[in-house]
Design a protein around this motif. Structure first.
Motif, mmCIF file in Angstrom:
data_model
loop_
_atom_site.group_PDB
_atom_site.id
_atom_site.type_symbol
_atom_site.label_atom_id
_atom_site.label_comp_id
_atom_site.label_asym_id
_atom_site.label_seq_id
_atom_site.Cartn_x
_atom_site.Cartn_y
_atom_site.Cartn_z
ATOM 1 N N SER A 60 -31.289 -16.736 -36.986
ATOM 2 C CA SER A 60 -31.888 -16.744 -35.653
ATOM 3 C C SER A 60 -31.745 -18.135 -35.034
ATOM 4 O O SER A 60 -31.693 -19.146 -35.748
ATOM 5 C CB SER A 60 -33.369 -16.375 -35.735
ATOM 6 O OG SER A 60 -33.535 -15.095 -36.317
ATOM 7 N N TYR A 61 -31.704 -18.181 -33.714
ATOM 8 C CA TYR A 61 -31.595 -19.483 -33.050
ATOM 9 C C TYR A 61 -32.213 -19.407 -31.667
ATOM 10 O O TYR A 61 -32.301 -18.338 -31.054
ATOM 11 C CB TYR A 61 -30.137 -19.942 -32.963
ATOM 12 C CG TYR A 61 -29.243 -19.034 -32.151
ATOM 13 C CD1 TYR A 61 -29.024 -19.256 -30.795
ATOM 14 C CD2 TYR A 61 -28.602 -17.944 -32.753
ATOM 15 C CE1 TYR A 61 -28.205 -18.426 -30.061
ATOM 16 C CE2 TYR A 61 -27.788 -17.101 -32.026
ATOM 17 C CZ TYR A 61 -27.581 -17.346 -30.676
ATOM 18 O OH TYR A 61 -26.771 -16.514 -29.944
ATOM 19 N N GLU A 62 -32.641 -20.558 -31.203
ATOM 20 C CA GLU A 62 -33.135 -20.699 -29.834
ATOM 21 C C GLU A 62 -32.390 -21.862 -29.198
ATOM 22 O O GLU A 62 -32.182 -22.901 -29.840
ATOM 23 C CB GLU A 62 -34.641 -20.956 -29.818
ATOM 24 C CG GLU A 62 -35.224 -21.083 -28.408
ATOM 25 C CD GLU A 62 -36.735 -20.904 -28.393
ATOM 26 O OE1 GLU A 62 -37.193 -19.788 -28.719
ATOM 27 O OE2 GLU A 62 -37.439 -21.867 -28.063
ATOM 28 N N VAL A 63 -31.992 -21.696 -27.939
ATOM 29 C CA VAL A 63 -31.190 -22.702 -27.256
ATOM 30 C C VAL A 63 -32.056 -23.521 -26.304
ATOM 31 O O VAL A 63 -32.783 -22.962 -25.478
ATOM 32 C CB VAL A 63 -30.023 -22.054 -26.475
ATOM 33 C CG1 VAL A 63 -29.225 -23.117 -25.725
ATOM 34 C CG2 VAL A 63 -29.116 -21.271 -27.423
ATOM 35 N N PHE A 64 -31.964 -24.823 -26.429
ATOM 36 C CA PHE A 64 -32.560 -25.755 -25.470
ATOM 37 C C PHE A 64 -31.401 -26.399 -24.724
ATOM 38 O O PHE A 64 -30.664 -27.213 -25.271
ATOM 39 C CB PHE A 64 -33.389 -26.823 -26.198
ATOM 40 C CG PHE A 64 -33.990 -27.868 -25.295
ATOM 41 C CD1 PHE A 64 -35.164 -27.617 -24.593
ATOM 42 C CD2 PHE A 64 -33.385 -29.112 -25.152
ATOM 43 C CE1 PHE A 64 -35.729 -28.585 -23.764
ATOM 44 C CE2 PHE A 64 -33.943 -30.084 -24.326
ATOM 45 C CZ PHE A 64 -35.112 -29.827 -23.635
ATOM 46 N N ASP A 65 -31.189 -25.983 -23.457
ATOM 47 C CA ASP A 65 -30.012 -26.436 -22.705
ATOM 48 C C ASP A 65 -30.383 -27.347 -21.533
ATOM 49 O O ASP A 65 -29.682 -27.403 -20.530
ATOM 50 C CB ASP A 65 -29.206 -25.238 -22.202
ATOM 51 C CG ASP A 65 -29.951 -24.386 -21.191
ATOM 52 O OD1 ASP A 65 -31.122 -24.698 -20.887
ATOM 53 O OD2 ASP A 65 -29.363 -23.404 -20.694
ATOM 54 N N GLN A 66 -31.462 -28.079 -21.684
ATOM 55 C CA GLN A 66 -31.942 -28.923 -20.591
ATOM 56 C C GLN A 66 -31.652 -30.401 -20.811
ATOM 57 O O GLN A 66 -32.367 -31.279 -20.322
ATOM 58 C CB GLN A 66 -33.442 -28.684 -20.393
ATOM 59 C CG GLN A 66 -33.740 -27.237 -20.004
ATOM 60 C CD GLN A 66 -35.214 -26.953 -19.883
ATOM 61 O OE1 GLN A 66 -35.945 -27.642 -19.180
ATOM 62 N NE2 GLN A 66 -35.678 -25.932 -20.589
ATOM 63 N N VAL A 67 -30.576 -30.690 -21.543
ATOM 64 C CA VAL A 67 -30.144 -32.067 -21.752
ATOM 65 C C VAL A 67 -29.651 -32.647 -20.434
ATOM 66 O O VAL A 67 -28.957 -31.981 -19.663
ATOM 67 C CB VAL A 67 -29.023 -32.115 -22.810
ATOM 68 C CG1 VAL A 67 -28.385 -33.500 -22.864
ATOM 69 C CG2 VAL A 67 -29.575 -31.727 -24.175
ATOM 70 N N ILE A 68 -30.016 -33.898 -20.163
ATOM 71 C CA ILE A 68 -29.555 -34.605 -18.972
ATOM 72 C C ILE A 68 -28.649 -35.762 -19.387
ATOM 73 O O ILE A 68 -28.658 -36.184 -20.542
ATOM 74 C CB ILE A 68 -30.735 -35.113 -18.126
ATOM 75 C CG1 ILE A 68 -31.656 -36.005 -18.962
ATOM 76 C CG2 ILE A 68 -31.512 -33.932 -17.552
ATOM 77 C CD1 ILE A 68 -32.843 -36.574 -18.174
ATOM 78 N N LYS A 69 -27.855 -36.285 -18.443
ATOM 79 C CA LYS A 69 -26.793 -37.228 -18.817
ATOM 80 C C LYS A 69 -27.318 -38.538 -19.376
ATOM 81 O O LYS A 69 -26.660 -39.171 -20.216
ATOM 82 C CB LYS A 69 -25.860 -37.485 -17.634
ATOM 83 C CG LYS A 69 -26.480 -38.172 -16.434
ATOM 84 C CD LYS A 69 -25.456 -38.323 -15.320
ATOM 85 C CE LYS A 69 -26.050 -38.938 -14.063
ATOM 86 N NZ LYS A 69 -25.083 -39.038 -12.970
ATOM 87 N N ASN A 70 -28.471 -39.010 -18.921
ATOM 88 C CA ASN A 70 -29.126 -40.169 -19.511
ATOM 89 C C ASN A 70 -30.475 -39.692 -20.036
ATOM 90 O O ASN A 70 -31.463 -39.668 -19.304
ATOM 91 C CB ASN A 70 -29.299 -41.291 -18.486
ATOM 92 C CG ASN A 70 -27.992 -42.001 -18.179
ATOM 93 O OD1 ASN A 70 -27.328 -42.510 -19.062
ATOM 94 N ND2 ASN A 70 -27.595 -42.004 -16.910
ATOM 95 N N PRO A 71 -30.551 -39.257 -21.309
ATOM 96 C CA PRO A 71 -31.754 -38.611 -21.829
ATOM 97 C C PRO A 71 -33.021 -39.427 -21.604
ATOM 98 O O PRO A 71 -33.048 -40.640 -21.839
ATOM 99 C CB PRO A 71 -31.446 -38.482 -23.325
ATOM 100 C CG PRO A 71 -29.961 -38.420 -23.394
ATOM 101 C CD PRO A 71 -29.473 -39.329 -22.318
ATOM 102 N N SER A 72 -34.046 -38.754 -21.134
ATOM 103 C CA SER A 72 -35.331 -39.406 -20.864
ATOM 104 C C SER A 72 -36.334 -39.031 -21.941
ATOM 105 O O SER A 72 -36.164 -38.046 -22.666
ATOM 106 C CB SER A 72 -35.867 -38.969 -19.499
ATOM 107 O OG SER A 72 -36.192 -37.592 -19.514
ATOM 108 N N SER A 73 -37.412 -39.811 -22.026
ATOM 109 C CA SER A 73 -38.466 -39.478 -22.985
ATOM 110 C C SER A 73 -39.075 -38.125 -22.649
ATOM 111 O O SER A 73 -39.408 -37.339 -23.549
ATOM 112 C CB SER A 73 -39.546 -40.566 -22.984
ATOM 113 O OG SER A 73 -40.116 -40.717 -21.695
ATOM 114 N N GLU A 74 -39.188 -37.816 -21.343
ATOM 115 C CA GLU A 74 -39.764 -36.537 -20.937
ATOM 116 C C GLU A 74 -38.925 -35.364 -21.436
ATOM 117 O O GLU A 74 -39.461 -34.370 -21.945
ATOM 118 C CB GLU A 74 -39.893 -36.461 -19.411
ATOM 119 C CG GLU A 74 -40.938 -37.384 -18.815
ATOM 120 C CD GLU A 74 -40.416 -38.774 -18.518
ATOM 121 O OE1 GLU A 74 -41.152 -39.573 -17.935
ATOM 122 O OE2 GLU A 74 -39.248 -39.077 -18.907
ATOM 123 N N SER A 75 -37.592 -35.466 -21.300
ATOM 124 C CA SER A 75 -36.738 -34.352 -21.735
ATOM 125 C C SER A 75 -36.783 -34.190 -23.255
ATOM 126 O O SER A 75 -36.790 -33.068 -23.778
ATOM 127 C CB SER A 75 -35.297 -34.561 -21.258
ATOM 128 O OG SER A 75 -34.721 -35.723 -21.828
#
Length: 387
Positions: A60-75
């Motif tokens: 089983s897997y779950e996808v987190f596809d909300q990566v941004i180009k300059n990763p922030s602490s919030e993401s």
């Protein structure tokens, strides 16, 4: 000379090896996978082979596809919260450096309290993170074999480095088939990012014989393959060699750190959200010229690795030919000639200088660097155009 070379990541390279990922996770006893990526990777269909192999192995897997180009602490903290709710014990990153850095942060914060920015600096992390597997889809950051993640503090517009042995992934898979759909501009920027890593690692004050050997080999591989991977997009050999070169450069700087290029480029990314590889590429020849008086022999050796050192020329002339080779390479890859084309605003110069001087990379740069020097480099990179 005292040094300790340590890199625990298991690296496997080969065409099509991503299709065996399900078997790898089954051998680890994994039942759930938390997959970290960005929307572009997902929309391009690069996850298809990954999802197929996970399903075929009944994982089983779950996808987190909300990566941004300059990763922030919030993401990162958002991803960590989603991971905890899902309950997976294994994290998988598929993508470029942003996806891998985000996954590193998520895996770490699954097992540590507070916010990831609480751990800015060196060796401040208390607990190992979750098991982490990474599959880079760009040949650039080398993050698959480094002990760091770069996190943007959106409140201060500063890119903070979290450095800990706990950030080394457990395994990395280098599959050139997943790089074939890269747009030309990303092939160029990530390739020059890898070259910057190799050059800055090689000239770092804290380099050692092992890191130097990795770095110089990476420089040679990049010089021989980057233009072919750019102009002949489906050339498998150059794609494969660029992935290996990127990994070698990452392994090198994981031991030596970097230099002034990264000190400044991280600041540009934090303040102006400029893609990291492009900022590095544009700054690289300006910083090389600044550093030349401090390490002419090493700069000449870099020129030789680039295939550009004139026979019989002086050490300084050989070194200069290496700088000129980087300038020509940027032009060939359609990378801007100075930072004014990147949207840099010199009204913020005092902040750019201050934030650059906060970087630990300043202290290992081969030439001693003051805030005045950083200001001069930025002004030159803005007002001049190296050709």
């Amino acid at each position: 000379m005292n040094f300790n070379y340590f890199i625990p990541t298991s690296v496997e390279a080969g065409r099509g090896i991503a299709k065996n990922l399900g078997e790898t996770f089954r051998s680890l006893g994994a039942e759930k996978i938390f997959l970290v990526t960005d929307k572009g990777i997902r929309e391009a269909g690069l996850l298809n082979v990954i999802e197929k192999t996970l399903r075929s192995s009944s994982i089983s897997y779950e996808v987190f596809d909300q990566v941004i180009k300059n990763p922030s602490s919030e993401s990162i903290m958002k991803g960590a919260a989603q991971l905890k709710a899902y309950g997976a014990k294994h994290v998988l990153a598929v993508g470029g450096g942003s996806s891998i850095d985000t996954a590193k942060g998520i895996a770490l914060m699954a097992e540590n309290e507070g916010d990831i920015l609480d751990y800015e600096g060196v060796n401040k992390v208390g607990n190992p993170g979750l098991d982490l597997t990474v599959i880079p889809t760009t040949a650039g950051t080398g993050s698959e074999v480094t002990a760091s993640t770069i996190v943007t503090n959106t409140n201060t517009q500063f890119k903070a480095a979290v450095i800990s042995p706990y950030l080394f992934p457990q395994r990395a898979l280098l599959d050139p088939l997943l790089t074939l759909q890269l747009p030309k501009e990303i092939t160029a920027s990530t390739g020059m990012d890898a070259l910057t890593h190799a050059i800055e690692s090689y000239t770092s004050k804290t380099s050692n014989p092992v890191s130097e050997a990795l770095a110089i080999r990476a420089i040679t591989l990049i010089s021989e393959n980057i233009e072919k991977s750019y102009f002949v997009a489906d050339d498998m050999t150059s794609r494969e060699n660029m992935l290996i070169a990127s990994m070698l450069a990452g392994a090198a700087f994981s031991q030596s750190r970097l230099g002034n290029v990264h000190a400044i480029s991280h600041t540009f990314g934090g303040v102006f959200d400029i893609p990291h590889g492009i900022a590095n590429a544009v700054l690289l020849p300006y910083v090389m010229r600044f550093n030349l008086p401090a390490c002419p022999q090493k700069m000449a050796e870099i020129a030789q690795a680039l295939g550009q050192a004139p026979v019989g020329a002086s050490i300084f002339n050989q070194a200069e030919s290496g700088i000129e080779a980087v300038i020509r390479l940027n032009a060939s890859l359609n990378i801007p000639g100075n930072i004014s084309e990147l949207g840099i605003d010199l009204k913020l110069l005092p902040k750019l200088v201050e934030d650059s001087m906060r970087s630990g990379n300043i202290h290992v740069n081969p030439r001693k660097t003051s805030s005045e020097d950083i200001e001069t480099i930025i002004k030159k990179a803005y007002n001049e155009r190296l050709e």
